[in-house]
Motif scaffolding. Sequence first.
Motif, PDB file in Angstrom:
ATOM      1  N   VAL A  88       1.000  -1.003   0.049  1.00  0.00           N
ATOM      2  CA  VAL A  88      -0.157   0.078  -0.031  1.00  0.00           C
ATOM      3  C   VAL A  88       0.715   1.162  -0.009  1.00  0.00           C
ATOM      4  O   VAL A  88       2.055   1.259   0.538  1.00  0.00           O
ATOM      5  CB  VAL A  88      -1.029  -0.033   1.339  1.00  0.00           C
ATOM      6  N   ASP A  89       0.343   2.310  -0.436  1.00  0.00           N
ATOM      7  CA  ASP A  89       1.115   3.639  -0.606  1.00  0.00           C
ATOM      8  C   ASP A  89       0.930   4.343   0.866  1.00  0.00           C
ATOM      9  O   ASP A  89       2.182   4.789   1.054  1.00  0.00           O
ATOM     10  CB  ASP A  89       0.430   4.496  -1.678  1.00  0.00           C
ATOM     11  N   THR A  90       0.047   4.490   1.238  1.00  0.00           N
ATOM     12  CA  THR A  90      -0.238   5.219   2.545  1.00  0.00           C
ATOM     13  C   THR A  90      -1.092   4.707   3.613  1.00  0.00           C
ATOM     14  O   THR A  90      -2.159   3.975   3.247  1.00  0.00           O
ATOM     15  CB  THR A  90      -0.930   6.855   2.023  1.00  0.00           C
ATOM     16  N   VAL A  91      -0.850   5.169   4.579  1.00  0.00           N
ATOM     17  CA  VAL A  91      -1.718   4.501   5.811  1.00  0.00           C
ATOM     18  C   VAL A  91      -1.992   5.752   6.878  1.00  0.00           C
ATOM     19  O   VAL A  91      -0.918   6.352   7.366  1.00  0.00           O
ATOM     20  CB  VAL A  91      -0.821   3.319   6.596  1.00  0.00           C
ATOM     21  N   LEU A  92      -3.152   5.808   7.268  1.00  0.00           N
ATOM     22  CA  LEU A  92      -3.794   6.750   8.423  1.00  0.00           C
ATOM     23  C   LEU A  92      -3.647   5.618   9.787  1.00  0.00           C
ATOM     24  O   LEU A  92      -4.679   4.844   9.783  1.00  0.00           O
ATOM     25  CB  LEU A  92      -5.059   7.338   8.268  1.00  0.00           C
ATOM     26  N   ASP A  93      -3.083   5.899  10.858  1.00  0.00           N
ATOM     27  CA  ASP A  93      -2.983   4.691  11.912  1.00  0.00           C
ATOM     28  C   ASP A  93      -3.277   5.585  13.269  1.00  0.00           C
ATOM     29  O   ASP A  93      -2.334   6.626  13.608  1.00  0.00           O
ATOM     30  CB  ASP A  93      -1.697   4.224  11.883  1.00  0.00           C
ATOM     31  N   MET A  94      -4.336   5.245  13.715  1.00  0.00           N
ATOM     32  CA  MET A  94      -4.356   5.820  15.196  1.00  0.00           C
ATOM     33  C   MET A  94      -4.466   4.837  16.331  1.00  0.00           C
ATOM     34  O   MET A  94      -5.060   4.804  17.280  1.00  0.00           O
ATOM     35  CB  MET A  94      -5.652   6.951  15.292  1.00  0.00           C
ATOM     36  N   VAL A  95      -4.266   3.516  15.963  1.00  0.00           N
ATOM     37  CA  VAL A  95      -4.389   2.348  16.755  1.00  0.00           C
ATOM     38  C   VAL A  95      -3.020   2.202  17.845  1.00  0.00           C
ATOM     39  O   VAL A  95      -3.139   1.959  18.899  1.00  0.00           O
ATOM     40  CB  VAL A  95      -4.779   1.095  15.904  1.00  0.00           C
ATOM     41  N   GLY A  96      -1.967   1.869  16.961  1.00  0.00           N
ATOM     42  CA  GLY A  96      -0.682   1.756  17.756  1.00  0.00           C
ATOM     43  C   GLY A  96      -0.263   0.426  17.795  1.00  0.00           C
ATOM     44  O   GLY A  96      -0.988  -0.450  17.247  1.00  0.00           O
ATOM     45  N   GLY A  97       0.711  -0.159  18.631  1.00  0.00           N
ATOM     46  CA  GLY A  97       0.988  -1.322  18.982  1.00  0.00           C
ATOM     47  C   GLY A  97       1.215  -2.184  17.728  1.00  0.00           C
ATOM     48  O   GLY A  97       1.941  -1.786  16.712  1.00  0.00           O
ATOM     49  N   ARG A  98       0.901  -3.333  17.765  1.00  0.00           N
ATOM     50  CA  ARG A  98       0.834  -4.381  16.771  1.00  0.00           C
ATOM     51  C   ARG A  98       0.565  -3.837  15.276  1.00  0.00           C
ATOM     52  O   ARG A  98       1.056  -4.274  14.255  1.00  0.00           O
ATOM     53  CB  ARG A  98       0.212  -5.746  16.985  1.00  0.00           C
ATOM     54  N   VAL A  99      -0.562  -3.272  15.354  1.00  0.00           N
ATOM     55  CA  VAL A  99      -1.243  -2.748  13.846  1.00  0.00           C
ATOM     56  C   VAL A  99      -0.253  -1.933  13.278  1.00  0.00           C
ATOM     57  O   VAL A  99      -0.183  -1.798  12.174  1.00  0.00           O
ATOM     58  CB  VAL A  99      -2.581  -2.101  14.356  1.00  0.00           C
ATOM     59  N   THR A 100       0.336  -0.927  14.002  1.00  0.00           N
ATOM     60  CA  THR A 100       1.467  -0.026  13.407  1.00  0.00           C
ATOM     61  C   THR A 100       2.545  -0.901  12.825  1.00  0.00           C
ATOM     62  O   THR A 100       2.857  -0.430  11.700  1.00  0.00           O
ATOM     63  CB  THR A 100       1.639   1.030  14.694  1.00  0.00           C
ATOM     64  N   ASP A 101       2.904  -1.615  13.737  1.00  0.00           N
ATOM     65  CA  ASP A 101       4.189  -2.495  13.266  1.00  0.00           C
ATOM     66  C   ASP A 101       3.820  -3.088  11.962  1.00  0.00           C
ATOM     67  O   ASP A 101       4.819  -3.122  11.144  1.00  0.00           O
ATOM     68  CB  ASP A 101       4.696  -3.347  14.326  1.00  0.00           C
ATOM     69  N   GLU A 102       2.763  -3.993  11.699  1.00  0.00           N
ATOM     70  CA  GLU A 102       2.636  -4.771  10.825  1.00  0.00           C
ATOM     71  C   GLU A 102       1.862  -3.890   9.354  1.00  0.00           C
ATOM     72  O   GLU A 102       2.169  -4.137   8.484  1.00  0.00           O
ATOM     73  CB  GLU A 102       1.400  -5.680  11.189  1.00  0.00           C
TER      74      GLU A 102
END
Length: 318
Positions: free
Chosen positions: A200-214
């Motif tokens: 994927v080209d872009t990610v918007l992440d407000m979860v953190g932890g494992r979700v960010t790493d993966e």
Amino acid sequence: MRAIQITEFGGPEVLTLTELPDPEPGAGELLVEVSRAGVNYADTHQAENSYLAPASLPLVPGMEIAGRTANGRRVVALTSSGGYAEKAVTAEPMAFEIPEGVSDEDALALIVQGATAWVLLRKSVRLEPGESVVVHAAGGGVGTLAVQLAKSFGAGRIIAVAGSEDKRKLALELGADATVDSSAADMTEALVEANGGKRVDTVLDMVGGRVTDESVRALAPFGRLAFYGMASRELPSPIQPSNLMRFSTTVGGMWLPHVWQLPGNVMKQAMDELFAMVAEGSLRPIQGGTYPLSEAREAHEALRSRTTVGKLVLDTRA
């Protein structure tokens, strides 16, 4: 006036309805008779003193207000605290006139969540037409607006990540092209699969932890991830520069207060565009529920459960 006050830090149980003196505006400040107050994840961190800006006690939480000034102006505004009350004070530059055709509830959905989605896409990941974008927490206040804005900004493929079938269905209705269950055992694999086998080209992440790493591991060469929250309350792994070089990826953070430090009054640009889109019907803020001021605790419990959809507000008159 009635207000919610915190005298000790903690979870939703520390939110207490009480009577307090009316706040007094200082130079350059506005006194607002609050009709609605916005509720967001930052408020839950403020209540437990885990927010980016340290808090002190006693505290009236709440950073988003909508209502009228003494001279009748209808405004939506940001505050550092004090929003969960019948009256609140805000700095003049933090207040925006609510145009005709936009409700107080919709304005509250825009002042933080809408502006956050706009800045993430325009400034943080700098979405280019045709690029893929992953929106984590796609059923939330930011997520529901980010899906719609990404569509308007020309995203090639929008992948919405959410924890329930209803939230994923809503994301598709709002313009997402594919969805992923947030409980996926391997988020990297799930995102690549949802993008037709491509990173994927872009990610918007407000979860953190494992979700960010993966999610970082799912980025294509020159992909960008913008980190703007920590709903899981889990820290991601430290980023190693060598790993960023491996795929020429960029990982950045975004905190909305910093937008005021940018030249060109970026916040006003965002609000003007968002207000216009809502008024013309091309952007639909999703309202997740209105709670009486006395039920602020229940609103925080609902938000922290991550079962809510869209924007939560408090009715300060109820």
